[in-house]
Motif scaffolding. Structure first.
Motif, mmCIF file in Angstrom:
data_model
loop_
_atom_site.group_PDB
_atom_site.id
_atom_site.type_symbol
_atom_site.label_atom_id
_atom_site.label_comp_id
_atom_site.label_asym_id
_atom_site.label_seq_id
_atom_site.Cartn_x
_atom_site.Cartn_y
_atom_site.Cartn_z
ATOM 1 N N ASP A 76 0.830 -1.204 0.000
ATOM 2 C CA ASP A 76 0.000 0.000 0.000
ATOM 3 C C ASP A 76 0.866 1.256 0.000
ATOM 4 N N THR A 79 2.967 1.531 -3.428
ATOM 5 C CA THR A 79 2.180 1.886 -4.613
ATOM 6 C C THR A 79 1.711 3.333 -4.556
ATOM 7 N N GLN A 83 2.664 6.070 -7.313
ATOM 8 C CA GLN A 83 1.590 6.779 -7.991
ATOM 9 C C GLN A 83 1.798 8.285 -7.914
ATOM 10 N N SER A 310 0.090 -1.566 -9.999
ATOM 11 C CA SER A 310 -0.587 -2.640 -9.266
ATOM 12 C C SER A 310 0.199 -3.948 -9.284
ATOM 13 N N ASP A 311 1.239 -4.014 -10.133
ATOM 14 C CA ASP A 311 2.071 -5.217 -10.206
ATOM 15 C C ASP A 311 3.173 -5.247 -9.144
#
Length: 349
Positions: A76, A79, A83, A310-311
């Motif tokens: 979490d 990512t 982002q 997401s990978d």
């Protein structure tokens, strides 16, 4: 941050990640070429990894269940950090070529006035400001707190207490002289030389008091920095009290160390010396302030939009398959056995 640009934008000093991004967007509107100055390997360009407590570095390990794992295992956090950088990349708030910007280009862009915000060593900020003002006379650099993330915390990761060490070759013919040279660097005579230079050339003594004026020309600034930061091999490298205490700007910087900077920093479980599993598997081994090769290639591709963020769980599995499982096993065993080589850097906020 360029305080003159922040004032021109009419915005207060940002605190949260969203506020920082809004400042960068305003810098772009003002025509700033690189609102956030990026750099290869995210080195000195890792501000927002700190916001989400997601530094993928050597000293940044944490407890997850009954294991000790690198902090990038927190999917979490990682990512969200990636982002943020992808948003900056997509909106043109960071250079499209950031992944190939080397240290020289990085600094030259800043000193040319092309950047609005960047990361740097606080003890050099006054020297960089002088060099910047040689190109942009109205420029002002302001040290500001790191952007805080969802947990209300932020900050760069905390280095080990010893940031550099010197080794004497066992074949040296005069090791005693080398040690004597190092000892001299702790003397009052050495402190005066490395701080102010040569009497009659770079400073003078009047009525028993040193009169020294820090150079403002680029060549002089470089000479001062080389003398104080590199030639002076044994010293407390936090800052140079001798020169800073002579000016209001220097006294302000020392005050910032005792207030704002004293509250900065993300904690982590550290292993010194480096874990054997890292040594055996260099592809998964991070450096002190940038990620391992196997991680970096995916991080850059994700920011560039070549791979889905997401990978990230797949990246963790790849890291584990290339020797990471051995790292986790060794780290966990050392931590549980209370190995003396395990230290925990404490958070400051």
């Amino acid at each position: 941050m360029r305080k003159d640009l922040l004032d021109k934008a009419g915005l207060p000093v940002p605190k949260t990640v969203d506020e920082y991004l809004n400042v960068l967007r305003k810098f772009k509107e003002l025509g700033v070429e690189q609102p956030y100055q990026g750099r290869e390997n995210f080195k000195y360009a890792d501000t927002f990894f700190g916001s989400f407590d997601a530094f993928p570095y050597l000293s940044m390990h944490m407890q997850q269940g009954d294991q000790i794992v690198p902090k990038f295992f927190n999917v979490d956090h990682m990512t969200k950090a990636l982002q943020t950088y992808k948003t900056m990349f997509d909106e043109g708030l960071i250079s499209k070529e950031f992944a190939t910007i080397n240290p020289t280009v990085y600094k030259n862009n800043i000193l040319a006035g092309k950047a609005g915000m960047w990361a740097m060593n606080a003890n050099e900020v006054l020297q960089w400001e002088k060099q910047l003002q040689a190109n942009v006379p109205t420029a002002k650099i302001e040290l500001i707190p790191s952007p805080v993330g969802p947990d209300g915390k932020g900050g760069y990761y905390l280095y080990n207490s010893v940031t550099r060490a010197w080794f004497i070759n066992k074949k040296a013919k005069n090791p005693e002289a080398i040690i004597k040279f190092f000892d001299w660097m702790l003397s009052d005579e050495a402190e005066k030389f490395f701080t102010f230079g040569i009497e009659g050339e770079t400073y003078k003594t009047v009525d028993g008091k040193i009169e020294y004026k820090s150079p403002t020309d680029p060549q002089g600034v470089d000479e001062e920095r080389y003398r104080q930061a590199f030639l002076w091999m044994v010293q407390d490298t936090k800052y140079n009290k001798g020169t800073l205490s002579l000016t209001p700007e220097g006294q302000k910087l020392m005050g910032i160390y005792d207030t704002m900077l004293a509250n900065e920093g993300r904690d982590g479980i550290q292993f010194e010396p480096r874990l054997e599993a890292y040594i055996k598997n260099p592809d998964i081994s991070p450096e002190s302030d940038f990620a391992a090769p196997v991680l970096l290639q995916h991080m850059v591709k994700m920011v560039y939009g070549k791979e889905p963020i997401s990978d990230w769980p797949k990246v963790i599995e790849e890291w584990k398959s290339k020797g990471g499982n051995d790292v986790v096993k060794e780290a966990t065993e050392k931590f549980k056995s209370k190995d003396p080589n395990v230290t925990i850097s404490m958070p400051r906020r």
